[in-house]
Design a protein around this motif. Structure first.
Motif, PDB file in Angstrom:
ATOM      1  N   ASN A  47      21.578 -14.044 -32.213  1.00 58.91           N
ATOM      2  CA  ASN A  47      20.535 -13.602 -32.916  1.00 58.91           C
ATOM      3  C   ASN A  47      21.068 -12.356 -33.334  1.00 58.91           C
ATOM      4  O   ASN A  47      20.825 -12.181 -34.393  1.00 58.91           O
ATOM      5  N   GLU A  48      22.449 -10.416 -32.045  1.00 54.07           N
ATOM      6  CA  GLU A  48      23.171  -9.257 -32.408  1.00 54.07           C
ATOM      7  C   GLU A  48      24.482  -9.692 -33.056  1.00 54.07           C
ATOM      8  O   GLU A  48      24.526 -10.732 -33.584  1.00 54.07           O
ATOM      9  N   SER A  49      25.511  -9.013 -33.081  1.00 48.33           N
ATOM     10  CA  SER A  49      26.748  -9.340 -33.780  1.00 48.33           C
ATOM     11  C   SER A  49      27.370 -10.593 -33.203  1.00 48.33           C
ATOM     12  O   SER A  49      27.090 -10.977 -32.090  1.00 48.33           O
ATOM     13  N   GLN A 178      18.296 -14.848 -29.782  1.00 51.90           N
ATOM     14  CA  GLN A 178      19.716 -14.514 -29.882  1.00 51.90           C
ATOM     15  C   GLN A 178      20.369 -15.192 -31.076  1.00 51.90           C
ATOM     16  O   GLN A 178      21.227 -14.609 -31.734  1.00 51.90           O
ATOM     17  N   VAL A 181      20.284 -13.790 -35.137  1.00 52.21           N
ATOM     18  CA  VAL A 181      21.159 -12.788 -35.751  1.00 52.21           C
ATOM     19  C   VAL A 181      22.334 -13.433 -36.478  1.00 52.21           C
ATOM     20  O   VAL A 181      23.032 -12.770 -37.248  1.00 52.21           O
ATOM     21  N   TYR A 182      22.533 -14.716 -36.278  1.00 56.69           N
ATOM     22  CA  TYR A 182      23.646 -15.410 -36.944  1.00 56.69           C
ATOM     23  C   TYR A 182      23.209 -16.099 -38.234  1.00 56.69           C
ATOM     24  O   TYR A 182      24.017 -16.767 -38.876  1.00 56.69           O
TER      25      TYR A 182
END
Length: 346
Positions: A47, A48-49, A178, A181-182
């Motif tokens: 969902n 972050e880098s 999570q 973010v992708y």
């Protein structure tokens, strides 16, 4: 057991991968696994880098007969397992895999340099993620970020298996936090991949699951034109998948302003035709019905008319060909299509 070889109790590694891969754990769309299901909104279809591949200390080459060799059958360098085997995987369901087995697969995934091995591990992890207990475990083990790291793998087959694994993981609401973010990376994969490819299909399936509820739909605001273009140029399977997302988004009133302003190919109206596959046409009609239910003020409508090629002008404006095409579909041989058309026209 210790750091050395581990007493084998699991049977052939290929049996492990085959067990999970052949367990019938489909990448089912819209069907949320027990305890995690949620309802569709209104007329929704359905969902972050990026994760970083980390190297682990205490690496050792797999020894013949070791637990990991029997669990995977893969000729790779992986961390030596700390614990011993627990049970015989040949007699276990993928839903009852021990946490240590998932940890070992994630470790193997991070250290393998072989494309075939990565594909097989991702397939196994993806199938195991069809079970709620494993969805939760993989999240707790940082498995989502590890798996998502392979969205940028140079091999298309690896990216496809990555998308499939994330798709199953996405059927868990907590995992969506999570995975979200992708979304930009997944959209880029759709744009850069060949039309009608397995990569596009896998990416669309993932976005379909992520768009079932209103919570993350705003992440797809900028993708309306892309989705409409896929509906126009793709084959039936991808058309249906893209339309499922459009139906989900158009079921949310908060998304309508972005949808009607999006640039749209004029040829999308030509798909409202008796020769269009029924599975595609039914979803097109659902999408059109959602659009028709939206009411713009006179001021907003005037502003939209000045936006060349926007969806409002293509499908909702008085100058649109949609109305006349809908009238022709009243004589469609499919009763369900007739019913949908009549509902839109009334």
């Amino acid at each position: 057991m210790g750091d050395g070889s581990i007493t084998p109790r699991l049977g052939n590694m290929k049996a492990f991968l085959g067990l999970v891969a052949g367990a019938g754990a489909s990448y089912g769309l819209y069907k949320l696994i027990s305890g995690e299901s949620f309802k569709r909104n209104k007329k929704s279809a359905a969902n972050e880098s990026a994760g970083v591949r980390s190297s682990q200390p205490s690496e050792g080459t797999l020894q013949p007969g070791s637990l990991l060799a029997r669990v995977s059958g893969l000729d790779v360098v992986c961390p030596r397992p700390v614990g011993g085997a627990s049970g015989d995987l040949a007699h276990q369901s993928p839903g009852n895999l021990d946490p240590q087995h998932l940890k070992m697969l994630l470790s193997c995934l991070q250290t393998s340099n072989n494309t075939t091995d990565r594909c097989r591990i991702l397939l196994t992890l993806g199938n195991s993620a069809a079970f709620t207990v494993n969805q939760n475990l993989l999240r707790e083990f940082e498995g989502i970020h590890i798996i998502a790291g392979f969205l940028s793998d140079p091999t298309p087959e690896v990216r496809v298996q990555t998308l499939n694994a994330l798709n199953n993981l996405c059927m868990n609401i907590q995992n969506q936090e999570q995975i979200k973010v992708y979304v930009p990376q997944v959209l880029e994969l759709i744009e850069m991949s060949p039309v009608n490819s397995e990569l596009q299909l896998g990416a669309l399936r993932l976005l379909t699951n992520l768009s079932v509820t209103d919570k993350h739909q705003h992440l797809l605001k900028g993708s309306i034109t892309l989705l409409l273009s896929l509906v126009v140029v793709s084959k039936e399977t991808l058309q249906v998948q893209a339309l499922k997302i459009l139906v989900n988004l158009s079921s949310n009133p908060d998304m309508m302003d972005d949808i009607v302003q999006a640039q749209a190919p004029a040829s999308v109206v030509l798909l409202f035709d008796a020769r269009t596959a029924s599975a595609v046409l039914l979803r097109l009609l659902t999408f059109a019905g959602n659009l028709k239910a939206w009411r713009a003020s006179a001021q907003v409508a005037d502003e939209l008319r000045r936006k060349q090629d926007c969806l409002f002008r293509v499908m909702l404006d008085e100058s649109s060909q949609l109305h006349s095409r809908l009238v022709q579909l009243l004589s469609h041989p499919d009763v369900e299509i007739q019913s949908q058309v009549a509902r839109i026209l009334t």
